[in-house]
Structures are given as structure tokens and as C-alpha cells.
Enzyme design. Structure first.
Site, PDB file in Angstrom:
ATOM      1  N   LYS A   1     -12.409  -4.784   0.584  1.00 14.99           N
ATOM      2  CA  LYS A   1     -12.530  -3.719   1.596  1.00 14.99           C
ATOM      3  C   LYS A   1     -11.606  -2.551   1.265  1.00 14.99           C
ATOM      4  CE  LYS A   1     -10.099  -4.262   5.613  1.00 14.99           C
ATOM      5  NZ  LYS A   1      -9.168  -3.146   5.883  1.00 14.99           N
ATOM      6  N   ASN A   2     -10.350  -2.861   0.967  1.00  5.61           N
ATOM      7  CA  ASN A   2      -9.364  -1.786   0.811  1.00  5.61           C
ATOM      8  C   ASN A   2      -9.482  -1.058  -0.531  1.00  5.61           C
ATOM      9  OD1 ASN A   2      -8.473  -2.285   3.345  1.00  5.61           O
ATOM     10  ND2 ASN A   2      -6.637  -3.426   2.736  1.00  5.61           N
TER      11      ASN A   2
ATOM     12  N   VAL B   1       0.974   9.628   9.086  1.00  4.79           N
ATOM     13  CA  VAL B   1       0.347  10.085   7.831  1.00  4.79           C
ATOM     14  C   VAL B   1       1.121  11.275   7.248  1.00  4.79           C
ATOM     15  CG1 VAL B   1      -1.989   9.203   8.243  1.00  4.79           C
ATOM     16  CG2 VAL B   1      -1.372  11.467   9.105  1.00  4.79           C
ATOM     17  N   ASP B   2       2.390  11.404   7.637  1.00  5.85           N
ATOM     18  CA  ASP B   2       3.198  12.543   7.189  1.00  5.85           C
ATOM     19  C   ASP B   2       3.268  12.657   5.665  1.00  5.85           C
ATOM     20  OD1 ASP B   2       4.631  10.078   7.487  1.00  5.85           O
ATOM     21  OD2 ASP B   2       6.523  11.139   7.171  1.00  5.85           O
ATOM     22  N   LEU B   3       3.302  11.516   4.972  1.00  8.40           N
ATOM     23  CA  LEU B   3       3.437  11.567   3.509  1.00  8.40           C
ATOM     24  C   LEU B   3       2.138  12.028   2.840  1.00  8.40           C
ATOM     25  CD1 LEU B   3       5.536   8.291   3.037  1.00  8.40           C
ATOM     26  CD2 LEU B   3       6.356  10.647   3.164  1.00  8.40           C
TER      27      LEU B   3
ATOM     28  N   ARG C   1     -14.411  -6.807  10.691  1.00  4.34           N
ATOM     29  CA  ARG C   1     -13.987  -5.613   9.949  1.00  4.34           C
ATOM     30  C   ARG C   1     -13.663  -5.951   8.496  1.00  4.34           C
ATOM     31  NH1 ARG C   1      -9.627  -1.935  12.766  1.00  4.34           N
ATOM     32  NH2 ARG C   1     -10.071  -0.906  10.798  1.00  4.34           N
TER      33      ARG C   1
ATOM     34  N   CYS D   1      -1.159   2.260  16.298  1.00  2.00           N
ATOM     35  CA  CYS D   1      -2.035   1.196  15.826  1.00  2.00           C
ATOM     36  C   CYS D   1      -1.384  -0.140  16.179  1.00  2.00           C
ATOM     37  CB  CYS D   1      -2.203   1.416  14.330  1.00  2.00           C
ATOM     38  SG  CYS D   1      -2.553   0.019  13.328  1.00  2.00           S
TER      39      CYS D   1
ATOM     40  N   ARG E   1       2.497   3.872  11.945  1.00  2.00           N
ATOM     41  CA  ARG E   1       1.655   4.281  10.818  1.00  2.00           C
ATOM     42  C   ARG E   1       1.377   5.793  10.769  1.00  2.00           C
ATOM     43  NH1 ARG E   1      -3.216   0.194   9.907  1.00  2.00           N
ATOM     44  NH2 ARG E   1      -3.039   0.943   7.782  1.00  2.00           N
TER      45      ARG E   1
ATOM     46  N   ASP F   1      -0.505  -8.033   4.187  1.00  2.00           N
ATOM     47  CA  ASP F   1      -1.809  -8.479   4.695  1.00  2.00           C
ATOM     48  C   ASP F   1      -2.003  -9.994   4.576  1.00  2.00           C
ATOM     49  OD1 ASP F   1      -2.386  -5.874   5.316  1.00  2.00           O
ATOM     50  OD2 ASP F   1      -3.687  -5.516   3.588  1.00  2.00           O
TER      51      ASP F   1
HETATM   52  C1  EPZ Z   1      -3.061   0.024   3.330  1.00  3.28           C
HETATM   53  O1  EPZ Z   1      -2.774   0.754   4.518  1.00  3.28           O
HETATM   54  C2  EPZ Z   1      -4.071  -1.032   3.708  1.00  3.28           C
HETATM   55  N1  EPZ Z   1      -5.275  -0.390   4.230  1.00  3.28           N
HETATM   56  C3  EPZ Z   1      -3.469  -1.992   4.737  1.00  3.28           C
HETATM   57  O2  EPZ Z   1      -4.396  -3.026   4.989  1.00  3.28           O
HETATM   58  C4  EPZ Z   1      -2.194  -2.600   4.143  1.00  3.28           C
HETATM   59  O3  EPZ Z   1      -1.566  -3.398   5.129  1.00  3.28           O
HETATM   60  C5  EPZ Z   1      -1.232  -1.494   3.700  1.00  3.28           C
HETATM   61  O4  EPZ Z   1      -1.912  -0.592   2.782  1.00  3.28           O
HETATM   62  C6  EPZ Z   1       0.012  -2.021   3.007  1.00  3.28           C
HETATM   63  O5  EPZ Z   1      -0.341  -2.795   1.905  1.00  3.28           O
HETATM   64  C7  EPZ Z   1      -6.158   0.127   3.394  1.00  3.28           C
HETATM   65  O6  EPZ Z   1      -6.019   0.084   2.175  1.00  3.28           O
HETATM   66  C8  EPZ Z   1      -7.386   0.735   3.991  1.00  3.28           C
HETATM   67  P1  EPZ Z   1       0.699   2.428   3.585  1.00  3.28           P
HETATM   68  P2  EPZ Z   1      -2.012   2.137   4.446  1.00  3.28           P
HETATM   69  O7  EPZ Z   1       0.455   3.893   3.636  1.00  3.28           O
HETATM   70  O8  EPZ Z   1      -2.469   2.883   3.245  1.00  3.28           O
HETATM   71  C9  EPZ Z   1       4.386   4.049   6.211  1.00  3.28           C
HETATM   72  C10 EPZ Z   1      -5.622  -4.570   6.331  1.00  3.28           C
HETATM   73  O9  EPZ Z   1      -5.339  -5.511   7.122  1.00  3.28           O
HETATM   74  N2  EPZ Z   1       3.837   5.388   6.021  1.00  3.28           N
HETATM   75  O10 EPZ Z   1       0.995   1.818   2.267  1.00  3.28           O
HETATM   76  O11 EPZ Z   1      -2.168   2.789   5.773  1.00  3.28           O
HETATM   77  C11 EPZ Z   1       3.490   3.167   7.075  1.00  3.28           C
HETATM   78  O12 EPZ Z   1       3.708   3.408   8.457  1.00  3.28           O
HETATM   79  C12 EPZ Z   1      -4.846  -3.259   6.337  1.00  3.28           C
HETATM   80  O13 EPZ Z   1      -6.573  -4.628   5.535  1.00  3.28           O
HETATM   81  C13 EPZ Z   1       4.525   6.482   6.494  1.00  3.28           C
HETATM   82  O14 EPZ Z   1       5.623   6.379   7.076  1.00  3.28           O
HETATM   83  O15 EPZ Z   1      -0.519   1.646   4.255  1.00  3.28           O
HETATM   84  C14 EPZ Z   1       3.901   1.791   6.632  1.00  3.28           C
HETATM   85  O16 EPZ Z   1       5.054   1.408   7.306  1.00  3.28           O
HETATM   86  C15 EPZ Z   1      -3.900  -3.117   7.464  1.00  3.28           C
HETATM   87  N3  EPZ Z   1       3.983   7.737   6.315  1.00  3.28           N
HETATM   88  C16 EPZ Z   1       4.196   1.971   5.143  1.00  3.28           C
HETATM   89  O17 EPZ Z   1       4.393   3.378   4.966  1.00  3.28           O
HETATM   90  C17 EPZ Z   1       2.788   7.920   5.687  1.00  3.28           C
HETATM   91  O18 EPZ Z   1       2.353   9.070   5.557  1.00  3.28           O
HETATM   92  C18 EPZ Z   1       3.095   1.527   4.198  1.00  3.28           C
HETATM   93  O19 EPZ Z   1       1.863   2.086   4.608  1.00  3.28           O
HETATM   94  C19 EPZ Z   1       2.098   6.796   5.191  1.00  3.28           C
HETATM   95  C20 EPZ Z   1       2.642   5.542   5.370  1.00  3.28           C
END
Ligand code: EPZ
Length: 433
Positions: free
Chosen positions: A22-23, A137-139, A411, A130, A135, A319
């Protein structure tokens, strides 16, 4: 609303075919926005999140065709029906990802980079909070700004614009972000000049995206390492790529085999994507063998409590944390589980205690004191992986378990109850309360 009913206690025996990830599939689908030629994705899973992404992309002007191939037609080792999806974006019809879709599936935010890179404009709803953490999206936004996009936040929407073309830049992520890396890669693929992404996420899904972009004519190197280099090109072409096997589905069924003290072959998947999980399983006393065409997981009687800490790849995946907790609830001795990626990812704990699991949370760590026998209970969870951890506990528990809110499972797990039932589990989907 549907529920999953389980009568636990049967050791699983048999074979489970693992589907496409999925991811990995979600960002590959978003990449179709980068070109006006067709992108063909093989080994696509059939999941609710894939349908949500398809709906969003159709609204943006993507034409999507799907075909199901018979067993072995596309991938001789598959032994199962494999779907292929073709996505073609002749014109961008809309640049808006509406709140209703983004709040339902956060991965919708992955259309931001491709839209602004190809069309010069994107309007994407901010996802909001969430079930597993804030979570932000600032980065993602900072990376796009570094590539020259102007970002404005208005009425809950991110409005990203660029008058001409994005410009290559050096992006150094202060923390590892999977989605942020993906958005930056897709945007940089069409930018003018070279982009270097430092502290990039190293997840296998990132390497799959790099492979896809390169198949479309991009020049991406280092995908799957901490430094990704992208030489921007003016346009991308048609491409074809296979979605990698789902490592989290693989790990989940590996735990299903272990928690029921069964013996299951997981086929159509790869061992190297789950080293951290398999190492921990071995230490706990589970047998994990990398065999021809798959992975054989088996366990007998007593398992040992083993500590794990979630980390970005190649560390122990967040995950898999909830599923690991379910397994540890059946092991001898204590295990400490530390969550470092998301701040609120222990929502399954109160539900696992309904099975008789002994779990105490202290900040980012949970102490699990294993007990030999869980007992079935009616339960529900707030996200995908938490929900599946309850299914796993139900498979091991004595008596009946009813897992409510099945839509979370749909999902990310394709034909979950059929795959488990084929290995002897007493499990069915019923009309729930
Ligand atoms: C991906 O989410 C996966 N989703 C998630 O899978 C997975 O848990 C996660 O990566 C970590 O491995 C998809 O690939 C669709 P991140 P993502 O950006 O990309 C913080 C599942 O169950 N952060 O690596 O959203 C964030 O809050 C799902 O299948 C910021 O602060 O994860 C988190 O604490 C759930 N600012 C950390 O970074 C940002 O702009 C890692 O998040 C972006 C992220």
C-alpha cells in the site's frame, strides 16, 4: 457496520501470498501526475486506500484503467491474481485535493509535489490531526519552498504556486520523513537543475519510487539511501514498474504464524525488507527461514519477551509495533516497546488489556508482561495497525473475539479473513453492531 469474528486457538498452517505494498503504491500512483503519458503499475493491491487515491486522482484529471491478471500471468512466482493499473494524465483538470479526501487518507498530500512541478499550482487541504499523532506536513512544505514554490496557507488549504519551473536545491531534512522525501523527489524530478536530498528516508518504498521515476525517464540516484540526487528533466514519459511486496503485511502474517504457534509460508515477498522484525522474532524463539519463493515462519510453545524500539528503516518499523505488542503479550517474561516515530501510537493498549494482556505505558514506552493465555473479547481500534493487532490477539486467544470497525483493516489488508481462514483460522466477517 461489519465486524470480524474469531474463535482463537488454532495454530495456523499453510501458505499466504503477500500483495503489493500500500505505502509504495500510493506515491507511485501520485507520480502519474508528472507525465501526460501512461504509467503502468503492476502488482497493485486492492485496498480501500487505493480506491481513495484513485478517486482523488480522477478528480485531478487522471484516467485510470485496471486489469486483473490470472495466476502467474504477469509474475510467475505470484500464484495469485495480480492487478495492473494504468494511469494517464493528458491534462490536469483540477489542482485541488479537497478536505473530505485528505482527512480520510493523509497520503493524499502526495499529490502536492507532482501538481506544483507539472502544473505550477496545487491546492491541498491540510490533513489535520490523526489517530496516531499530530503528523504535520511542515517538512513537505519547506522542501517545496526550497525548490522555489511559494506556499500560502488559507482556509485550511496549502496553496503552492511557482510561476515557471521549480529549481533544483539542496534539501536537508531535520528528521526522517517518508512522505516528505517522496514529495520532494517527485517535485525535483521536473525541476531545473540538480537536487540533493540529505537525511532522506531509506524505506524500500522510496527505492520503489526512484525506480518508477527512472522508468519514466527521470534521473534519480541513491533512492533507498540517506542521500538522493536528482537531475531534473523537462518532461517525463510513459513508464512501467512493479509495486514491491508489502513488508508490513508480510510482518503481520509472520506474527500471525508465531502468535498461534503455527507454521506458515509467506510467498511473493522479500526477506531483506524486514530484517529488524525477523531478528527480534528469532531472539524471541520464533523460527524464520528465508527459503526459495518465500519465508517460512514457525513457533512452538514458549516464546521469550524481547525489547524493541521503533526507528526509521532499517530499524524496527512503527507499523509493526502494535502487532509486536500482541505477540509479546503471549511470551514469557517482560518486554519493553518504545515508540519513537509517532507520539500517540499506543491506542491499542487498552484494547489489548481486554484480552487479559498485562501492559503498562510510561511515556513513549510500554512494558508488556507476557501471560500464557489471552481470552477473547469484543474490541475495536482507531487505526489500521492497531486494528490488526487485535485480530492477532484474537487468533491466539481462547474463546470468541469480535473486532469492530473493520473499515480500518480494509484500508491496508486485502482479503484478510480469507488469507487467515485458508491457514485454518476460525475467522469470518459478520454484520457488527
Ligand atoms: C508513512 O507515513 C507511512 N504512510 C506510515 O504508514 C508510516 O507509519 C510512516 O511513514 C513511518 O514509517 C505512507 O507511506 C502512506 P513520516 P508518513 O513523514 O510519510 C513527523 C500505515 O499504517 N513529520 O515518515 O506520514 C511525523 O509527524 C501508515 O500504513 C513532521 O514532523 O510518515 C512523524 O512523527 C501509518 N513533519 C515522523 O515525522 C512533516 O512534515 C515520521 O513521519 C512530516 C513528518
Amino acid at each position: 457496520m461489519d465486524a470480524i469474528r474469531i474463535h482463537g486457538g488454532t495454530p495456523l498452517q499453510g501458505e499466504i501470498v503477500i500483495g503489493g505494498a500500500k505505502n509504495a503504491a500510493l506515491p507511485l500512483m501520485a507520480a502519474a501526475l508528472l507525465s501526460d503519458e501512461a504509467l503502468t503499475l503492476a502488482n497493485m493491491p486492492e485496498l480501500a486506500d487505493i480506491s481513495t487515491m484513485s478517486n482523488l486522482l480522477r478528480q485531478l484529471g487522471v484516467r485510470i484503467d485496471q486489469s486483473a491478471l490470472g495466476a502467474g500471468e504477469d509474475d510467475p512466482s505470484a500464484g495469485a491474481t495480480r492487478r495492473t493499473m494504468t494511469l494517464k494524465t493528458d491534462n490536469i483538470a483540477s489542482v485541488t485535493a479537497p478536505y473530505d479526501l485528505v482527512r480520510r487518507m493523509r497520503a493524499s498530500v502526495l499529490v502536492l509535489g507532482p501538481l506544483v512541478a507539472r502544473h505550477g499550482e496545487a491546492k491541498v487541504s491540510l490533513p489535520g490531526g490523526c489517530a496516531i499523532g499530530t503528523r504535520p506536513v511542515d517538512l513537505h512544505l519547506k522542501a517545496l519552498e526550497q525548490l522555489g514554490a511559494k506556499i500560502e496557507l488559507k482556509q485550511g488549504y496549502v496553496h503552492a504556486t511557482v510561476p515557471k519551473r521549480l529549481k533544483g536545491a539542496r534539501i536537508n531534512f531535520p528528521m526522517v520523513t517518508v512522505g516528505g522525501t517522496e514529495n520532494a523527489m517527485m517535485a525535483a524530478a521536473l525541476a531545473e537543475g540538480e537536487t540533493i536530498i540529505e537525511n532522506a528516508a531509506r524505506e524500500p518504498e522510496i527505492a520503489n519510487l526512484a525506480e518508477c521515476l527512472n522508468a519514466m525517464g527521470a534521473q534519480v540516484s541513491g533512492g533507498g539511501t540517506g542521500t538522493i540526487k536528482i537531475k531534473g528533466v523537462e518532461r517525463l514519459n510513459a513508464g512501467r514498474v512493479a509495486v514491491i511486496p508489502d513488508r508490513i503485511e508480510t510482518g503481520t502474517y509472520a506474527i500471525a504464524a508465531a502468535i498461534t504457534r503455527g507454521n506458515v509460508k509467506l510467498s511473493g515477498t522479500r526477506y531483506d525488507m524486514l530484517d529488524a522484525v525477523f531478528d527480534a522474532m528469532r531472539q524471541a524463539g520464533v523460527s524464520v527461514e528465508d527459503v526459495d519463493g518465500g519465508i517460512v515462519v514457525s513457533a512452538k510453545d514458549r516464546l521469550r519477551g524481547i525489547d524493541v524500539m521503533t526507528e526509521p528503516f532499517p530499524g524496527f518499523p512503527t507499523d509493526m509495533q502494535a502487532q509486536w505488542m500482541a505477540l509479546m503479550a503471549t511470551a514469557d517474561g517482560a518486554s519493553m516497546i518504545t515508540e519513537t516515530i509517532f507520539e500517540n501510537r499506543f491506542m491499542h493498549v487498552p484494547e489489548l488489556t481486554r484480552f487479559g494482556a498485562d501492559v503498562n505505558v510510561h511515556g513513549a514506552s510500554a512494558i508488556v508482561r507476557g501471560s500464557a493465555q489471552l481470552s477473547g473479547a469484543p474490541v475495536m481500534a482507531t487505526d489500521l495497525r492497531a486494528s490488526v493487532s487485535l485480530v492477532l490477539a484474537g487468533l491466539a486467544a481462547k474463546g470468541e473475539t469480535l473486532v469492530n470497525r473493520v473499515y480500518h483493516l480494509d484500508r491496508g489488508y486485502e482479503r484478510l479473513e480469507q488469507k487467515l481462514a485458508a491457514c485454518g483460522a476460525d475467522i469470518e466477517r459478520v454484520g457488527g453492531s
